[in-house]
Design an enzyme around this catalytic site. Structure first.
Site, PDB file in Angstrom:
ATOM      1  N   GLY A   7       0.848  -1.188   0.000  1.00 43.17           N
ATOM      2  CA  GLY A   7       0.000   0.000   0.000  1.00 43.17           C
ATOM      3  C   GLY A   7       0.879   1.231   0.000  1.00 43.17           C
ATOM      4  N   GLY A   8       0.256   2.365  -0.059  1.00 39.22           N
ATOM      5  CA  GLY A   8       0.990   3.620  -0.082  1.00 39.22           C
ATOM      6  C   GLY A   8       1.587   3.969   1.278  1.00 39.22           C
ATOM      7  N   SER A  11      -0.470   4.205   4.720  1.00 38.85           N
ATOM      8  CA  SER A  11      -1.731   3.525   4.414  1.00 38.85           C
ATOM      9  C   SER A  11      -2.207   2.642   5.562  1.00 38.85           C
ATOM     10  CB  SER A  11      -1.561   2.669   3.161  1.00 38.85           C
ATOM     11  OG  SER A  11      -0.597   1.647   3.392  1.00 38.85           O
ATOM     12  N   LYS A  13      -0.330  -0.103   6.436  1.00 36.29           N
ATOM     13  CA  LYS A  13       0.160  -1.457   6.152  1.00 36.29           C
ATOM     14  C   LYS A  13       1.060  -2.012   7.253  1.00 36.29           C
ATOM     15  CE  LYS A  13       3.699   0.359   3.096  1.00 36.29           C
ATOM     16  NZ  LYS A  13       3.374   1.704   3.554  1.00 36.29           N
ATOM     17  N   SER A  14       1.922  -1.201   7.836  1.00 35.31           N
ATOM     18  CA  SER A  14       2.808  -1.696   8.896  1.00 35.31           C
ATOM     19  C   SER A  14       2.019  -2.104  10.126  1.00 35.31           C
ATOM     20  CB  SER A  14       3.841  -0.630   9.275  1.00 35.31           C
ATOM     21  OG  SER A  14       4.673  -0.338   8.181  1.00 35.31           O
ATOM     22  N   HIS A  50       7.896   3.349  15.177  1.00 42.78           N
ATOM     23  CA  HIS A  50       7.694   1.913  14.998  1.00 42.78           C
ATOM     24  C   HIS A  50       8.159   1.147  16.232  1.00 42.78           C
ATOM     25  CE1 HIS A  50       6.575   1.179  10.659  1.00 42.78           C
ATOM     26  NE2 HIS A  50       6.753   2.481  10.682  1.00 42.78           N
ATOM     27  N   ARG A  53       5.633   1.561  19.033  1.00 49.44           N
ATOM     28  CA  ARG A  53       4.388   0.840  18.784  1.00 49.44           C
ATOM     29  C   ARG A  53       4.558  -0.661  19.065  1.00 49.44           C
ATOM     30  NH1 ARG A  53       2.953   2.174  13.497  1.00 49.44           N
ATOM     31  NH2 ARG A  53       4.008   0.341  12.702  1.00 49.44           N
ATOM     32  N   ARG A  54       5.673  -1.227  18.660  1.00 46.04           N
ATOM     33  CA  ARG A  54       5.837  -2.679  18.835  1.00 46.04           C
ATOM     34  C   ARG A  54       6.361  -3.047  20.215  1.00 46.04           C
ATOM     35  NH1 ARG A  54      10.171  -1.696  14.980  1.00 46.04           N
ATOM     36  NH2 ARG A  54      12.169  -2.168  15.940  1.00 46.04           N
ATOM     37  N   GLU A  62      17.752  -5.845  13.627  1.00 50.11           N
ATOM     38  CA  GLU A  62      17.938  -4.700  12.731  1.00 50.11           C
ATOM     39  C   GLU A  62      19.035  -5.051  11.732  1.00 50.11           C
ATOM     40  OE1 GLU A  62      18.466  -1.150  15.047  1.00 50.11           O
ATOM     41  OE2 GLU A  62      16.409  -1.244  15.807  1.00 50.11           O
TER      42      GLU A  62
END
Length: 165
Positions: A7-8, A11, A13-14, A50, A53-54, A62
């Protein structure tokens, strides 16, 4: 099972891919393969968002360049976030398109459950410079390669997902 979320930018998606792999990973933490390199402060802010959030719901690895080697270290389900940045990194480091696609194809053969995130960059106009055109073309080829290996493919927009495959 292999699944792709595309997706953009922004969007959803993540976030959707993270929720999806957590639902699929009963009884343990999935791996989170983060591919973004720190380029500037703006990228650092995105990476930090990110990470926050996780939190500790994933085992994070990484690795911005060596996708295949990193995936071979994941004995359980893995979320690859994101293939778009990995493609960018490989081009930046001077790797040929053929070698990038060969490594991606080999990575798709790794026998573990995988959720891959990829930006859809081919819905706009043809870029006006050669490097941007090379990236868009590579991203489209990568998307087709990944989708061919996936049992499920989702297109994301406005925080929603639409199953394509």
């Amino acid at each position: 099972m292999k699944t792709m979320f595309t997706g953009g930018i922004k969007s959803g998606k993540s976030r959707l891919a993270e929720a999806y792999i957590l639902e699929q990973s009963v009884g343990g933490k999935p791996y989170y393969l983060a591919t973004t390199e720190f380029i500037d402060e703006g990228m650092r802010e995105r990476i930090d968002a990110h990470r926050e959030r996780r939190q500790d719901t994933f085992v994070t690895i990484e690795e911005p360049v060596k996708l295949l080697a990193a995936l071979q270290q994941c004995p359980g389900p893995v979320l690859v976030e994101c293939i778009s940045m990995w493609l960018n990194n490989r081009l930046f480091h001077g790797v040929s398109v053929a070698d990038i696609l060969a490594e991606l194809d080999a990575a798709m053969q790794v026998p573990c459950d995988m959720v891959l995130v990829l930006n859809e960059v081919g819905l706009g106009i043809i870029p006006d410079n050669p490097l941007a055109r090379q990236y868009v073309d590579l991203s489209g080829k990568a998307a087709q390669l990944i989708a061919a290996h996936c049992e499920r493919v989702f297109f994301c927009s406005a925080g929603l997902k639409l199953q394509m495959k």
